[in-house]
Design a protein around this motif. Structure first.
Motif, mmCIF file in Angstrom:
data_model
loop_
_atom_site.group_PDB
_atom_site.id
_atom_site.type_symbol
_atom_site.label_atom_id
_atom_site.label_comp_id
_atom_site.label_asym_id
_atom_site.label_seq_id
_atom_site.Cartn_x
_atom_site.Cartn_y
_atom_site.Cartn_z
ATOM 1 N N CYS A 67 -2.715 1.225 0.349
ATOM 2 C CA CYS A 67 -2.423 0.268 -0.730
ATOM 3 C C CYS A 67 -3.681 -0.228 -1.435
ATOM 4 C CB CYS A 67 -1.642 -0.929 -0.183
ATOM 5 S SG CYS A 67 -2.653 -2.070 0.793
ATOM 6 N N CYS A 82 -3.962 -2.457 8.173
ATOM 7 C CA CYS A 82 -4.043 -3.169 6.898
ATOM 8 C C CYS A 82 -3.202 -4.442 6.958
ATOM 9 C CB CYS A 82 -3.558 -2.269 5.766
ATOM 10 S SG CYS A 82 -3.466 -3.126 4.190
ATOM 11 N N CYS A 141 -0.202 -3.974 3.958
ATOM 12 C CA CYS A 141 0.907 -3.012 4.035
ATOM 13 C C CYS A 141 1.178 -2.519 5.460
ATOM 14 C CB CYS A 141 0.657 -1.833 3.099
ATOM 15 S SG CYS A 141 -0.613 -0.678 3.682
ATOM 16 N N CYS A 146 -8.059 -0.065 2.511
ATOM 17 C CA CYS A 146 -6.873 0.624 3.036
ATOM 18 C C CYS A 146 -6.568 1.845 2.160
ATOM 19 C CB CYS A 146 -5.689 -0.342 3.033
ATOM 20 S SG CYS A 146 -4.116 0.474 3.366
HETATM 21 ZN ZN LIG Z 1 -2.671 -1.309 2.954
#
Ligand SMILES: [Zn+2]
Length: 231
Positions: free
Chosen positions: A69, A20, A23, A66
């Motif tokens: 997040c 991701c 994050c 993701c």
């Molecule tokens: Zn993420």
């Protein structure tokens, strides 16, 4: 008949580990390389053989989200570069979002498009692109028989498309298709008069261009339908 079917490339193939860009969480993205369609509905929703929920999943896989997040994008995560501000903005928008808070845990198929719309705003997407994400969310909702959500996303798509028509200097096919979609989505939302006005607007933009003759035919057909429904 195989020749009537068309494989739609979505630009990726095979399972893949992705990271991701917001994050840093690493996960395995589920997606498909291609899927087969047997035509399109009048709002361009692909008709996919098999159960509607399987079709919904195939469309949904056009976006990667993701699981940590909820950052989501139609692009391959490996190809994405986000500036510090874009990352910060996406993170803040994802945290604040009410729908994500409610639906994150059971993650319905339309959620990825909703998340991609939020992230698209943070990344400065054009309204035309944001509208397209909402349109695809509405397709998934229809295949999943989520009627209220379908209408919600159709309405959001209309708002983005109207902003796009006003601010983004669309030309040619994109202009004609966007104006048509404002009409068609209004018809589906039950606003038949509004739909008829936009079919007229869309028809004016094609100016008899033979490359969009198919759209002229579609506009004629949907105009008749909206007239019947308005009566
Ligand atoms: Zn993420």
């Amino acid at each position: 008949m195989m020749h009537a079917r068309r494989a739609v490339p979505v630009g990726r193939s095979g399972p893949k580990h992705v990271t991701c860009p917001v994050c840093g969480y690493a996960f395995r993205a589920s997606h498909v390389g291609t899927y087969v369609t047997v035509g399109r509905e009048s709002d361009f929703c692909p008709k996919i053989p098999g159960r509607p929920s399987d079709g919904a999943r195939l469309i949904r896989n056009g976006v990667t989200m993701c699981p940590a997040c909820s950052f989501a994008a139609g692009e391959d995560f490996g190809d994405l570069y986000l500036s510090f501000d874009e990352r910060y903005d996406a993170e803040a928008r994802l945290e604040e979002d009410g729908l994500l808070r409610v639906f994150r845990s059971n993650s319905p198929p339309w959620l990825a498009f909703h998340a991609a719309e939020i992230c698209g705003k943070a990344r400065g997407f054009r309204s035309r692109e944001l509208g397209d994400l909402c349109l695809r969310a509405s397709w998934v909702c229809r295949k999943e028989r989520e009627r209220p959500f379908e209408s919600t996303f159709q309405l959001r798509a209309v708002r983005h498309f109207l902003r796009s028509l006003q601010d983004e200097n669309l030309v040619g096919r994109e202009l004609s298709v966007t104006a048509y979609l404002v009409g068609e989505l209004n018809r589906r939302l039950g606003n038949h008069r509004e739909a008829l006005n936009w079919y007229v607007n869309a028809g004016r933009t094609t100016e008899g261009d033979p490359r969009v003759a198919w759209l002229d035919r579609l506009i004629d057909r949907q105009t008749k339908l909206a007239e019947e429904q308005a009566a």
